[in-house]
Scaffold this motif. Structure first.
Motif, PDB file in Angstrom:
ATOM      1  N   LEU A 111       0.858  -1.179   0.000  1.00  0.00           N
ATOM      2  CA  LEU A 111       0.000   0.000   0.000  1.00  0.00           C
ATOM      3  C   LEU A 111       0.890   1.222   0.000  1.00  0.00           C
ATOM      4  CD1 LEU A 111      -2.865   1.258   0.210  1.00  0.00           C
ATOM      5  CD2 LEU A 111      -2.578   1.199   2.697  1.00  0.00           C
ATOM      6  N   PHE A 112       0.640   2.132  -0.933  1.00  0.00           N
ATOM      7  CA  PHE A 112       1.326   3.417  -0.932  1.00  0.00           C
ATOM      8  C   PHE A 112       0.413   4.435  -0.287  1.00  0.00           C
ATOM      9  CE2 PHE A 112       2.177   7.619  -2.753  1.00  0.00           C
ATOM     10  CZ  PHE A 112       3.472   7.787  -2.286  1.00  0.00           C
ATOM     11  N   ILE A 113       0.952   5.129   0.724  1.00  0.00           N
ATOM     12  CA  ILE A 113       0.210   6.126   1.479  1.00  0.00           C
ATOM     13  C   ILE A 113       0.914   7.466   1.297  1.00  0.00           C
ATOM     14  CG2 ILE A 113      -0.655   6.749   3.770  1.00  0.00           C
ATOM     15  CD1 ILE A 113       0.109   3.643   4.378  1.00  0.00           C
ATOM     16  N   PRO A 114       0.288   8.426   0.619  1.00  0.00           N
ATOM     17  CA  PRO A 114       0.943   9.719   0.396  1.00  0.00           C
ATOM     18  C   PRO A 114       1.076  10.539   1.674  1.00  0.00           C
ATOM     19  CG  PRO A 114      -1.112   9.538  -0.880  1.00  0.00           C
ATOM     20  CD  PRO A 114      -1.031   8.364   0.020  1.00  0.00           C
ATOM     21  N   ARG A 115       1.827  11.604   1.595  1.00  0.00           N
ATOM     22  CA  ARG A 115       1.905  12.553   2.715  1.00  0.00           C
ATOM     23  C   ARG A 115       0.510  13.095   2.984  1.00  0.00           C
ATOM     24  NH1 ARG A 115       7.438  16.127   2.057  1.00  0.00           N
ATOM     25  NH2 ARG A 115       8.842  14.337   1.824  1.00  0.00           N
ATOM     26  N   GLY A 116       0.251  13.416   4.246  1.00  0.00           N
ATOM     27  CA  GLY A 116      -1.055  13.959   4.606  1.00  0.00           C
ATOM     28  C   GLY A 116      -2.023  12.911   5.127  1.00  0.00           C
ATOM     29  N   PHE A 117      -1.508  11.730   5.432  1.00  0.00           N
ATOM     30  CA  PHE A 117      -2.342  10.641   5.939  1.00  0.00           C
ATOM     31  C   PHE A 117      -1.815  10.173   7.287  1.00  0.00           C
ATOM     32  CE2 PHE A 117      -3.527  10.593   1.594  1.00  0.00           C
ATOM     33  CZ  PHE A 117      -4.704   9.880   1.465  1.00  0.00           C
ATOM     34  N   ALA A 118      -2.723   9.692   8.134  1.00  0.00           N
ATOM     35  CA  ALA A 118      -2.326   8.930   9.313  1.00  0.00           C
ATOM     36  C   ALA A 118      -2.324   7.468   8.891  1.00  0.00           C
ATOM     37  CB  ALA A 118      -3.308   9.159  10.458  1.00  0.00           C
ATOM     38  N   HIS A 119      -1.509   6.677   9.576  1.00  0.00           N
ATOM     39  CA  HIS A 119      -1.355   5.278   9.186  1.00  0.00           C
ATOM     40  C   HIS A 119      -1.286   4.384  10.419  1.00  0.00           C
ATOM     41  CE1 HIS A 119       1.339   1.800   8.341  1.00  0.00           C
ATOM     42  NE2 HIS A 119       0.421   1.620   7.420  1.00  0.00           N
ATOM     43  N   GLY A 120      -1.871   3.199  10.305  1.00  0.00           N
ATOM     44  CA  GLY A 120      -1.777   2.219  11.370  1.00  0.00           C
ATOM     45  C   GLY A 120      -2.063   0.830  10.848  1.00  0.00           C
TER      46      GLY A 120
END
Length: 184
Positions: A111-120
């Motif tokens: 999964l690619f998560i761009p800047r501006g996201f929270a992740h867990g």
């Protein structure tokens, strides 16, 4: 590799092409040229991280604020996790919405998560080894996050609260309505 966009703009699921034979398998887990072509811009990863966790461990929801924000490319090399990204980009039509996907050593998805996201993520298997690339260096002063059980986010982690193993630090994270300016 196959690229599938999610409902959250910029967040994509990547499935590699796997070559199986009687000896096992082979796949290309990362190719900068193909990856950046799929993204439509140049991502420059500068840091690789890895964690080992047991079943029920929930890590998140984490983020880096402001100039230290990070995009991440995440994958699981052992076990299975439910991975979650939450859009926190001011003005985004999907602000406050989340996307979740099961990542595992079986499906080899990323999964690619761009800047501006929270992740867990939460570990669904007995153990999991979780790896991720970041496009910016970690900075302790820019740490931030949201509480995993925020009712506004309404994330189904797939386990009951009694099964979760959450750090004290993560239990103290604010709800979205109380988080203030996250720098996005």
């Amino acid at each position: 590799m196959t690229i599938v966009p999610t409902l959250l703009e910029g967040c994509i699921v990547i499935t590699p092409r796997i070559f199986n034979d009687d000896r096992g398998y082979f796949f290309e887990s990362y190719n900068e040229q193909n990856f950046n072509k799929a993204l439509g811009y140049q991502a420059n990863f500068v840091q690789d991280n890895q964690s080992y966790s047991t079943k029920g461990v929930l890590r998140g929801l984490h983020l880096q604020k402001g100039e230290h924000a990070q995009a991440k490319l995440v994958r699981v090399t052992k076990g299975e996790v439910l991975d979650v990204a939450v859009d926190l980009r001011t003005g985004s039509p999907t602000y406050g919405q989340h996307f979740s996907v099961k990542l595992s050593e079986e499906n080899n998805q990323q999964l690619f998560i761009p800047r501006g996201f929270a992740h867990g993520f939460i570990v669904l298997s007995d153990v999991a080894v979780f790896q991720y690339k970041c496009d910016n260096y970690y900075n302790k002063t820019a740490e931030g996050g949201l509480h995993y059980a925020d009712p506004e986010l309404n994330i189904d982690w797939g386990m009951s609260a009694t099964e979760l193993l959450v750090s004290e630090k993560d239990l103290e994270l604010p709800f979205l309505k109380d988080a203030g300016d996250l720098g996005f």
